[in-house]
Design a protein around this motif. Sequence first.
Motif, PDB file in Angstrom:
ATOM      1  N   LYS A  87       0.765  -1.152  -0.054  1.00  0.00           N
ATOM      2  CA  LYS A  87       0.091   0.013   0.078  1.00  0.00           C
ATOM      3  C   LYS A  87       0.883   1.448  -0.024  1.00  0.00           C
ATOM      4  CE  LYS A  87      -4.171  -2.187   2.235  1.00  0.00           C
ATOM      5  NZ  LYS A  87      -3.719  -3.504   1.949  1.00  0.00           N
ATOM      6  N   VAL A  88       1.940   1.126  -0.702  1.00  0.00           N
ATOM      7  CA  VAL A  88       2.865   2.264  -0.819  1.00  0.00           C
ATOM      8  C   VAL A  88       2.956   2.544  -2.536  1.00  0.00           C
ATOM      9  CG1 VAL A  88       5.164   3.502  -0.731  1.00  0.00           C
ATOM     10  CG2 VAL A  88       4.361   1.808   1.086  1.00  0.00           C
ATOM     11  N   VAL A  89       2.155   3.969  -2.815  1.00  0.00           N
ATOM     12  CA  VAL A  89       2.126   3.963  -4.312  1.00  0.00           C
ATOM     13  C   VAL A  89       2.941   5.184  -4.723  1.00  0.00           C
ATOM     14  CG1 VAL A  89      -0.248   3.245  -4.239  1.00  0.00           C
ATOM     15  CG2 VAL A  89       0.162   5.684  -3.459  1.00  0.00           C
ATOM     16  N   PRO A  90       3.074   5.598  -5.938  1.00  0.00           N
ATOM     17  CA  PRO A  90       3.844   6.638  -6.350  1.00  0.00           C
ATOM     18  C   PRO A  90       3.803   8.205  -5.990  1.00  0.00           C
ATOM     19  CG  PRO A  90       3.344   5.405  -8.328  1.00  0.00           C
ATOM     20  CD  PRO A  90       2.739   4.872  -7.014  1.00  0.00           C
ATOM     21  N   GLU A  91       2.410   8.196  -5.398  1.00  0.00           N
ATOM     22  CA  GLU A  91       2.245   9.688  -4.736  1.00  0.00           C
ATOM     23  C   GLU A  91       3.099   9.886  -3.489  1.00  0.00           C
ATOM     24  OE1 GLU A  91      -1.844   9.650  -2.565  1.00  0.00           O
ATOM     25  OE2 GLU A  91      -1.926   8.917  -4.613  1.00  0.00           O
ATOM     26  N   HIS A  92       3.513   8.786  -2.922  1.00  0.00           N
ATOM     27  CA  HIS A  92       4.314   8.792  -1.722  1.00  0.00           C
ATOM     28  C   HIS A  92       5.708   8.918  -1.879  1.00  0.00           C
ATOM     29  CE1 HIS A  92       0.836   6.111  -0.052  1.00  0.00           C
ATOM     30  NE2 HIS A  92       0.423   7.381   0.414  1.00  0.00           N
ATOM     31  N   PHE A  93       6.160   8.619  -3.109  1.00  0.00           N
ATOM     32  CA  PHE A  93       7.662   8.511  -3.226  1.00  0.00           C
ATOM     33  C   PHE A  93       8.636   9.669  -3.026  1.00  0.00           C
ATOM     34  CE2 PHE A  93       7.069   4.743  -6.829  1.00  0.00           C
ATOM     35  CZ  PHE A  93       6.574   4.034  -5.726  1.00  0.00           C
ATOM     36  N   GLY A 128      21.118  12.216  -4.449  1.00  0.00           N
ATOM     37  CA  GLY A 128      20.003  13.113  -4.139  1.00  0.00           C
ATOM     38  C   GLY A 128      18.500  12.261  -4.266  1.00  0.00           C
ATOM     39  N   PRO A 129      17.576  12.750  -3.715  1.00  0.00           N
ATOM     40  CA  PRO A 129      16.498  12.144  -3.797  1.00  0.00           C
ATOM     41  C   PRO A 129      15.806  11.540  -4.974  1.00  0.00           C
ATOM     42  CG  PRO A 129      15.967  14.236  -2.550  1.00  0.00           C
ATOM     43  CD  PRO A 129      17.353  14.131  -3.203  1.00  0.00           C
ATOM     44  N   ALA A 130      16.385  12.013  -6.203  1.00  0.00           N
ATOM     45  CA  ALA A 130      15.899  11.720  -7.551  1.00  0.00           C
ATOM     46  C   ALA A 130      16.204  10.209  -7.788  1.00  0.00           C
ATOM     47  CB  ALA A 130      16.401  12.741  -8.574  1.00  0.00           C
ATOM     48  N   GLN A 131      17.369   9.935  -7.268  1.00  0.00           N
ATOM     49  CA  GLN A 131      18.040   8.528  -7.692  1.00  0.00           C
ATOM     50  C   GLN A 131      17.376   7.453  -6.641  1.00  0.00           C
ATOM     51  OE1 GLN A 131      22.079  10.149  -6.960  1.00  0.00           O
ATOM     52  NE2 GLN A 131      22.650   8.970  -8.665  1.00  0.00           N
ATOM     53  N   VAL A 132      16.983   7.868  -5.408  1.00  0.00           N
ATOM     54  CA  VAL A 132      16.265   7.023  -4.533  1.00  0.00           C
ATOM     55  C   VAL A 132      15.095   7.070  -5.243  1.00  0.00           C
ATOM     56  CG1 VAL A 132      14.986   6.907  -2.436  1.00  0.00           C
ATOM     57  CG2 VAL A 132      17.285   7.870  -2.451  1.00  0.00           C
ATOM     58  N   ARG A 133      14.210   7.945  -5.775  1.00  0.00           N
ATOM     59  CA  ARG A 133      12.968   7.734  -6.503  1.00  0.00           C
ATOM     60  C   ARG A 133      13.164   6.736  -7.646  1.00  0.00           C
ATOM     61  NH1 ARG A 133       8.737   9.600  -9.448  1.00  0.00           N
ATOM     62  NH2 ARG A 133       7.067  10.339  -8.343  1.00  0.00           N
ATOM     63  N   GLU A 134      14.254   6.617  -8.552  1.00  0.00           N
ATOM     64  CA  GLU A 134      14.546   5.729  -9.588  1.00  0.00           C
ATOM     65  C   GLU A 134      14.566   4.073  -8.804  1.00  0.00           C
ATOM     66  OE1 GLU A 134      18.197   6.317 -11.249  1.00  0.00           O
ATOM     67  OE2 GLU A 134      17.915   8.334 -11.891  1.00  0.00           O
ATOM     68  N   ILE A 135      14.899   4.097  -7.835  1.00  0.00           N
ATOM     69  CA  ILE A 135      14.852   2.852  -6.988  1.00  0.00           C
ATOM     70  C   ILE A 135      13.374   2.338  -6.737  1.00  0.00           C
ATOM     71  CG2 ILE A 135      15.730   1.356  -5.064  1.00  0.00           C
ATOM     72  CD1 ILE A 135      18.192   3.165  -4.936  1.00  0.00           C
ATOM     73  N   LEU A 136      12.768   3.386  -6.102  1.00  0.00           N
ATOM     74  CA  LEU A 136      11.257   3.235  -5.750  1.00  0.00           C
ATOM     75  C   LEU A 136      10.261   2.624  -6.839  1.00  0.00           C
ATOM     76  CD1 LEU A 136      11.037   6.130  -3.275  1.00  0.00           C
ATOM     77  CD2 LEU A 136      10.901   3.712  -2.583  1.00  0.00           C
ATOM     78  N   LEU A 137      10.581   3.469  -8.126  1.00  0.00           N
ATOM     79  CA  LEU A 137      10.210   2.770  -9.308  1.00  0.00           C
ATOM     80  C   LEU A 137      10.175   1.582  -9.632  1.00  0.00           C
ATOM     81  CD1 LEU A 137      10.404   6.386 -11.269  1.00  0.00           C
ATOM     82  CD2 LEU A 137       8.158   5.340 -10.649  1.00  0.00           C
ATOM     83  N   LEU A 138      11.384   1.062  -9.609  1.00  0.00           N
ATOM     84  CA  LEU A 138      11.791  -0.216  -9.783  1.00  0.00           C
ATOM     85  C   LEU A 138      10.963  -1.213  -9.049  1.00  0.00           C
ATOM     86  CD1 LEU A 138      15.625  -0.064 -10.473  1.00  0.00           C
ATOM     87  CD2 LEU A 138      13.872  -0.542 -12.104  1.00  0.00           C
ATOM     88  N   ALA A 139      10.749  -0.674  -7.719  1.00  0.00           N
ATOM     89  CA  ALA A 139       9.959  -1.549  -6.875  1.00  0.00           C
ATOM     90  C   ALA A 139       8.510  -1.360  -6.830  1.00  0.00           C
ATOM     91  CB  ALA A 139      10.601  -1.252  -5.309  1.00  0.00           C
ATOM     92  N   ALA A 140       7.916  -0.321  -7.563  1.00  0.00           N
ATOM     93  CA  ALA A 140       6.886  -0.085  -7.674  1.00  0.00           C
ATOM     94  C   ALA A 140       5.767  -1.209  -7.839  1.00  0.00           C
ATOM     95  CB  ALA A 140       6.363   1.119  -8.383  1.00  0.00           C
TER      96      ALA A 140
END
Length: 384
Positions: free
Chosen positions: A344-350, A372-384
């Motif tokens: 229950k973690v979705v892209p709007e939380h990233f 920076g946060p942009a690279q963490v966001r890349e990882i989160l997208l891989l796990a989405a």
Amino acid sequence: MHRGRVVFGAMDEVVFGHPAAEAVAGQMDRLGASRAFLMVSGTLHRTTQEIAKIRDRLGNRCVEIFDAMPPHTPREAVIAAAAQARGCNADLIVTVGGGSITDGAKAVQLCLANNIRRIEEVDKIRVHNGTAPAMAAPVVRQISVPTTIAGGEFSAIAGVTNSATRVKEMLRHALVIPRAAILDPAVTVHTPQWLWLSTGIRAVDHCVEGLCSREAHPYADAQAVRGLAMLAQALPRVKADPGDLDARMDCQIGTWLSMGPLSAGVPMGASHGIGYVLGAVHDVPHGYTSCVMLPAVMRWNKADNAERQALVASAMGHPGEDAAGVLDGFIRGLGLPRSLAEVKVVPEHFDRIAAQAMATPWIPRNPRRIDGPAQVREILLLAA
């Protein structure tokens, strides 16, 4: 040439394969303790006889029981437990339960030693910008009987959640590590299977991020490789037969080994860093954070550490294969969640997760540099 420093911790003993009640009593005898404060799982206390066995074996040496530690170890519960331990003049804390209880007792040790009585006073003992403040050393120490396999009983750090800010904060002192860990697989049969298996992936995460670290060294590698191999073999055996005590014992010993890198000074990486935020902000169980993040982190890191990742695949019995794929299949085979959406973690939380993750101690130590946060966001997208 390898360079580094290994500091051996203040744990005295690990007792494995012996009944918990007898082992706890034996440790009290060894330590000369007479007033044990039990911090235990509420479910275990109320629905099984495991805590009663320990209480009865200790007799009047068990002075009080605290069984109200929620997941993620909130400050409020730590303060409540410390007040109870202080009030009964405890000279030893005995934990029986999962990582939140183990960490809670570590925090209680520091609260007792430093006269921390109010929620906001935890600021005085928490790590700030990677540095632990000067503080009095614990005098009332702990011994731990873990019922999950995340491995916190083998570390000198604790995670405590600030409920006001929804941030998991680190506490660290060399003497908060338990004096002894007691590994009794019979006590763990009551642990829900999802919790046992997912905390097992947390232990896998310790092995994997230790092996893949830029700061890895042979002493830590030896423990991580053996621990990972034991966990890879034993976790599916427990899933197939929850009553298999030999498999549970192998999981516990594999978990003990999994903490080798961290206790030998090897840092964790982005899976742990992001996991801290997922737990504190979104209440995702510790084990589940590793289930959903570890393969994604491995994929993102592979450009920088493919050679180290090969050690992971080999230890898990799949030499020559892609380590992220091996981990993905292994976690799926245990029936555990594999995506952020499933928890229950979705892209709007990233964006918020990425920003907060940058402030954790592990993101700066990730093997592939995160700027920076942009690279963490890349990882989160891989796990989405």
